[in-house]
Design a protein around this motif. Structure first.
Motif, PDB file in Angstrom:
ATOM      1  N   SER A   1       0.831  -1.208   0.000  1.00  0.00           N
ATOM      2  CA  SER A   1       0.000   0.000   0.000  1.00  0.00           C
ATOM      3  C   SER A   1       0.865   1.259   0.000  1.00  0.00           C
ATOM      4  O   SER A   1       0.546   2.241  -0.672  1.00  0.00           O
ATOM      5  N   ALA A   2       1.976   1.239   0.741  1.00  0.00           N
ATOM      6  CA  ALA A   2       2.874   2.398   0.759  1.00  0.00           C
ATOM      7  C   ALA A   2       3.543   2.581  -0.597  1.00  0.00           C
ATOM      8  O   ALA A   2       3.716   3.711  -1.073  1.00  0.00           O
ATOM      9  N   TYR A   3       3.912   1.473  -1.232  1.00  0.00           N
ATOM     10  CA  TYR A   3       4.520   1.558  -2.562  1.00  0.00           C
ATOM     11  C   TYR A   3       3.538   2.181  -3.550  1.00  0.00           C
ATOM     12  O   TYR A   3       3.897   3.074  -4.323  1.00  0.00           O
ATOM     13  N   ARG A   4       2.293   1.718  -3.511  1.00  0.00           N
ATOM     14  CA  ARG A   4       1.275   2.256  -4.428  1.00  0.00           C
ATOM     15  C   ARG A   4       1.035   3.740  -4.168  1.00  0.00           C
ATOM     16  O   ARG A   4       0.918   4.536  -5.103  1.00  0.00           O
ATOM     17  N   ALA A   5       0.973   4.112  -2.915  1.00  0.00           N
ATOM     18  CA  ALA A   5       0.737   5.512  -2.580  1.00  0.00           C
ATOM     19  C   ALA A   5       1.873   6.413  -3.073  1.00  0.00           C
ATOM     20  O   ALA A   5       1.645   7.566  -3.446  1.00  0.00           O
TER      21      ALA A   5
END
Length: 326
Positions: free
Chosen positions: A317-321
């Motif tokens: 999720s952090a990578y996508r954000a």
């Protein structure tokens, strides 16, 4: 005239010295210079600077003319120090005062990287003390002896210790620059740069694999068919036996050939391909995390999370954000 344009691009300053290794200088300009946004906008501005503007000797039969001086370093977001032929000569004295003064211009928080023997400059300036670092394998013994306070690792292509980066010899600078581009703008941009330069987007393994390692016998079939099949079937479990069957060989023979050709084990290579597939899906699609995990072959979101955390230091999720495009 200002060295950098005031247009919001990430500013990369390349500090060159006498007898600069010309191949390593060209790496920085070639790779960062190709990085583009989805709209085609250049993402970096690369400027070459020297301790004094003028003609700089290279390791080849030509010189380069540098018009920018060390003041450029104070404006940079990233500073790259390529290697020089003089770094390979036995030295124990501290840095010359002009080089020390130039490095002192770098703003706190600026990312600093060296290619090949450029790590000797960073270490001598105290920038690598207590940090993990590497350099060309031929200089590893001398580096360890001269800089005992550096956590030296001879078995990697590059290191990244909280924004201070080093790379092994020559072509490992390509891996280092792609890593920085990937960190800044995600796998999609870095992969496109790699594709434009016709180089792998990510090389797995350490430089020890490239030291006195025999070339595979050209009469022996490669593992290309198995790798192509694996990439088409990443979404499901893949066994070593299945990979070997694609090349009509035993698992033992296949593993040996794979290591000779790729430089790592089939299992490690599969994991890396799944990570790249997951990153691409996280960047380019709106698929739920669970579905990305299944499509990339991790099976569960929990498994994918563990692998991304271990490899990239972030959650899916952090990578996508961070890297999801508009």
């Amino acid at each position: 005239m200002a060295a950098f344009a005031d247009d919001g691009r990430h500013r990369v300053a390349v500090l060159v010295r006498d007898e600069i290794l010309s191949f390593e200088l060209s790496i920085v300009h070639r790779l960062f210079g190709q990085a583009r946004s989805a709209a085609g906008t250049a993402l970096y501005e690369v400027v070459t600077c020297a301790l004094e503007p003028g003609d700089i000797r290279t390791d080849a039969d030509f010189t380069i003319t540098v018009i920018h001086g060390p003041e450029t370093l104070a404006e940079a977001d990233t500073v790259v120090v390529p290697g020089s032929r003089v770094d390979f000569e036995p030295q124990s004295e501290p840095l010359e005062s002009s080089l020390t003064a130039a490095l002192a211009r770098i703003r706190p928080g600026t990312r600093i990287a060296s290619i090949c023997s450029g790590s000797f400059v960073l270490a001598a300036a105290g920038l690598l003390t207590g940090r993990r670092a590497t350099t060309h394998w031929r200089s590893s013994a001398r580096f360890r002896e001269r800089f005992p306070d550096v956590v030296f690792d001879v078995d990697v292509l590059y290191t990244d210790d909280n924004g201070v980066l080093t790379s092994a010899g020559a072509a490992a600078g390509i891996d280092l620059c792609l890593h920085m581009i990937r960190t800044d703008h995600g796998a999609a941009v870095a992969n496109e740069v790699a594709r434009g330069s016709v180089v792998p987007p990510h090389r797995e393994g350490g430089q020890a694999q490239y030291v006195q390692r025999p070339m595979p016998d050209p009469r022996v079939s490669s593992t290309g068919r198995a790798r192509q099949w694996a990439l088409a079937n990443l979404h499901r479990p893949i066994t070593l036996r299945e990979l070997a069957a694609q090349e009509s060989t035993s698992t033992r023979t296949f593993t040996r050939r794979f290591r000779d050709e790729i430089g790592t084990s089939p299992g490690r290579w599969l994991t890396q391909q799944r990570i790249e597939r997951a990153c691409s899906l996280l960047e380019r699609t709106d698929l739920p995390i669970d579905e990305v995990a299944v499509t990339a072959g991790f099976g569960t979101a929990g498994s994918m999370r563990l692998h991304l955390q271990a490899e990239l230091g972030v959650s899916p999720s952090a990578y996508r954000a961070t890297f999801r495009g508009p």
